[in-house]
Scaffold this active site. Structure first.
Site, PDB file in Angstrom:
ATOM      1  N   GLY A 321     -40.765  30.335 -21.183  1.00 23.05           N
ATOM      2  CA  GLY A 321     -39.797  29.060 -21.470  1.00 23.05           C
ATOM      3  C   GLY A 321     -40.162  28.270 -22.550  1.00 23.05           C
ATOM      4  N   TRP A 324     -39.149  29.846 -25.754  1.00 20.07           N
ATOM      5  CA  TRP A 324     -38.158  29.970 -26.145  1.00 20.07           C
ATOM      6  C   TRP A 324     -37.571  28.661 -26.837  1.00 20.07           C
ATOM      7  CZ3 TRP A 324     -34.246  26.027 -24.735  1.00 20.07           C
ATOM      8  CH2 TRP A 324     -32.903  26.514 -24.723  1.00 20.07           C
ATOM      9  N   HIS A 325     -38.324  27.577 -26.775  1.00 18.85           N
ATOM     10  CA  HIS A 325     -37.936  26.257 -27.130  1.00 18.85           C
ATOM     11  C   HIS A 325     -38.389  26.277 -28.944  1.00 18.85           C
ATOM     12  CE1 HIS A 325     -37.639  24.570 -23.366  1.00 18.85           C
ATOM     13  NE2 HIS A 325     -36.898  23.722 -23.969  1.00 18.85           N
ATOM     14  N   GLY A 326     -39.353  27.265 -29.219  1.00 21.87           N
ATOM     15  CA  GLY A 326     -39.555  27.617 -30.529  1.00 21.87           C
ATOM     16  C   GLY A 326     -40.819  28.351 -30.966  1.00 21.87           C
ATOM     17  N   PHE A 468     -33.336  24.261 -31.202  1.00 24.15           N
ATOM     18  CA  PHE A 468     -33.527  25.302 -30.343  1.00 24.15           C
ATOM     19  C   PHE A 468     -32.551  26.377 -30.166  1.00 24.15           C
ATOM     20  CE2 PHE A 468     -35.800  21.846 -28.228  1.00 24.15           C
ATOM     21  CZ  PHE A 468     -36.925  21.702 -29.066  1.00 24.15           C
TER      22      PHE A 468
END
Lengths: 468, 115
Positions: A321, A324-326, A468
């Site tokens: 997770g 996923w943001h970067g 994102f």
């Protein structure tokens, strides 16, 4: 085209007039919304409209093939192919440069690093959101949770402009049934939608923008030149800024979709009143946390394979997770912190001594808030080095104030105080608003927007979650 | 299988736009919504004309925008002459006062001095 701008306001007025003027022609309405969504997306980079369409087309074709496959093995193969293709798109645009950089760092001591290509890939806005949406759609079709959608419906699901660039991640099970019927509107929904848009505008244009410029950006720009006091309030300020920024986008997205006749799910629920990190993730970016739960944590085994696998699954889910943001180590550390603390909470809930008295709820809220704030330091800092420098200076023990103004302090306090507002106050207000005459509500709305506009800074910074 | 995946998120967490039903909900809802939006838009067009002109000034010149530039500037000037921009200016002045308030000598716009 950012939501709180005049350009978007005019765009929305045109879309509103066109879609509602199409009356009961649902197909033409959806076509108009799709074209508007592509125009909206093309305002950032017209090249990626093709990516959006191709992605929707491939996922539509795969879903049709999954539905037609009688053989379970073939269906599994197709869904695996689809998930891999979607992750491939995400991986290329978002992570290729990062992983090549890491590989180069590993190979350079061996003398091979310089042979690797330097990859600078332009990130399509919202790619993380629409690929996750596509993955959940394919999995849901494969598991017969949702029927396969028409090409128009699926393309609109993935492209619909209110949620396109920063979520919420609206699932097919929520939106596809709404696309199949002519939307209806009622005064209660309209009143709630207008209040949400206004509230979102205030949170973004006033609270988040003011805190960003006057407190958070200066604190994070060069933390070693600031006092511990400045950095403590800089971190609190960022906690309020990111909440007011991201929840504002969600509020406006939900409100705008509602004015067009579509219902989106709640995405935030007063997250800083959570008494545990597990509770926090039921209140923060709900569409992402429930996506991770349903399409990652549970397929990994969830809590069904014993305690050790449960802790590991929690940790891995949040680690991914974070990624996923970067593509950066700061996000990995942020995810690891959340995953690690969730595992600790789960361990404690299982092994807590029976006779030990429970801590008051306010202690849980305070502790959870500070764990979250610690994570935000990694989330906001330019890199992991800067984050550790921030933490080092935070504990340096210099308690002079060189940064915090009365207005900054008041906005931080306001941003936290709104978490103590009674649940359901927006719906209660909407229930009153709908009884008043439209000109009165229109004038009130105009006055409140004018006040917000007078308080906003010149220009509006993009929403944090656009990256994102 | 979770509730969210089976029935969608709305079934699990609800939506902030879902308000308990009331008989007034069905009374000309589209006309009500459109009137609210139209009145708010007109109000802002009159009392916030300066913002429209400022936004228009930032648009790149094109055959579509140029014919509108002079009328929009004239409208903003007219509303200003009539004092219709005064309410916004008053709120702005108060807000800038609040921004300028200090506890002591803090300077958020400058580098810190802890080092």
């Amino acid at each position: 085209m950012l939501f709180p701008t005049l350009s978007f306001g005019l765009f929305f007025l045109v879309v509103y007039c066109v879609t509602w003027s199409l009356g009961r022609s649902n197909e033409w309405r959806k076509i108009a919304l799709l074209l508007a969504s592509w125009f909206f997306y093309g305002a950032w980079d017209a090249r990626f409209v093709a990516l959006l369409f191709v992605s929707a087309f491939v996922n539509w074709a795969l879903a049709q093939a999954i539905v037609r496959s009688d053989d379970g093995r073939r269906g599994r193969m197709l869904v695996t192919l689809g998930v891999a293709a979607n992750l491939g798109v995400l991986g290329y645009f978002k992570y290729a440069g990062f992983f090549l950089e890491q590989l180069a760092a590993l190979l350079t001591p061996l003398g091979f690093g310089r042979d690797l290509p330097l990859l600078q890939v332009v990130l399509p806005v919202g790619v993380s959101f629409f690929t996750f949406q596509a993955i959940s759609y394919l999995v849901d079709v494969h598991r017969r949770r949702v029927p396969a959608a028409s090409l128009l419906d699926l393309t609109l699901l993935m492209s619909f402009f209110p949620h396109l660039v920063a979520g919420p991640i609206v699932r097919g099970a929520d939106l596809l049934p709404q696309f199949r019927r002519v939307p209806r509107i009622d005064r209660g929904v309209v009143a709630a939608a207008l209040l949400l848009i206004l509230w979102g505008l205030f949170k973004k244009a006033v609270i988040a923008s003011q805190l960003a410029g006057a407190l958070v950006d200066p604190a994070f720009f060069d933390p070693t030149s600031r006092s511990s006091f400045d950095l403590l309030f800089g971190a609190y300020g960022y906690a309020v800024q990111i909440y007011c920024d991201f929840s504002a986008y969600s509020d406006m997205a939900i409100g705008l979709a509602a004015l067009l006749g579509y219902t989106f799910p709640r995405n935030f629920d007063q997250p800083y009143r959570a008494a545990s990190l597990q509770d926090f993730w039921r209140r923060w970016h709900i569409s992402l946390s429930s996506w991770l739960r349903d399409y990652l944590y549970i397929p990994l085994g969830g809590s069904r394979k014993g305690p050790v696998r449960t802790y590991l699954n929690l940790f891995l889910t949040m680690l991914l997770g974070g990624l996923w943001h970067g593509a950066s180590w700061s996000f990995v550390i942020w995810g690891a912190l959340h995953g690690g603390w969730l595992a600790i909470e789960r361990f404690w809930s299982r092994h807590r001594p029976a006779g030990l008295p429970r801590a008051p709820r306010c202690m849980g809220i305070l502790l959870t808030f500070h764990i979250v704030v610690l994570g935000w330091i990694f989330f906001r800092a330019q890199g992991e080095g800067e984050a550790f420098a921030y933490l080092g200076q935070l504990f340096a023990g210099d308690w002079r104030n060189t940064l915090v103004t009365p207005l900054s302090l008041a906005l931080v306090a306001l941003g936290l105080a709104i978490h103590a507002v009674p649940v359901g106050i927006l719906q209660a207000t909407a229930a009153r608003v709908r009884h008043h005459a439209a000109p009165v509500i229109g004038l009130s709305l105009g006055v409140l927007i004018l006040i917000v506009d007078a308080m906003r800074p010149e220009g509006v910074a993009p929403f944090i979650y656009y990256q994102f | 299988m979770t509730t969210g995946a089976e029935q969608g998120e709305i079934a699990e967490v609800g939506s902030p736009v879902l308000v308990p039903a009331d008989p007034v909900d069905g009374v000309a809802p589209w006309r009500w919504m459109t009137t609210v939006i139209a009145v708010a838009t007109l109000f802002l067009g009159v009392f916030n004309a300066h913002a429209i002109a400022a936004w228009f000034d930032e648009l790149p010149p094109s055959p579509y925008t140029e014919p509108l530039r002079a009328p929009i500037a004239a409208w903003a000037a007219t509303t200003a002459r009539l004092g219709l921009d005064a309410p916004r200016a008053a709120v702005r002045a108060r807000w800038e006062q609040a921004q300028a308030m200090r506890f002591g000598s803090e300077q958020p716009g400058e580098d810190g001095s802890a080092r």
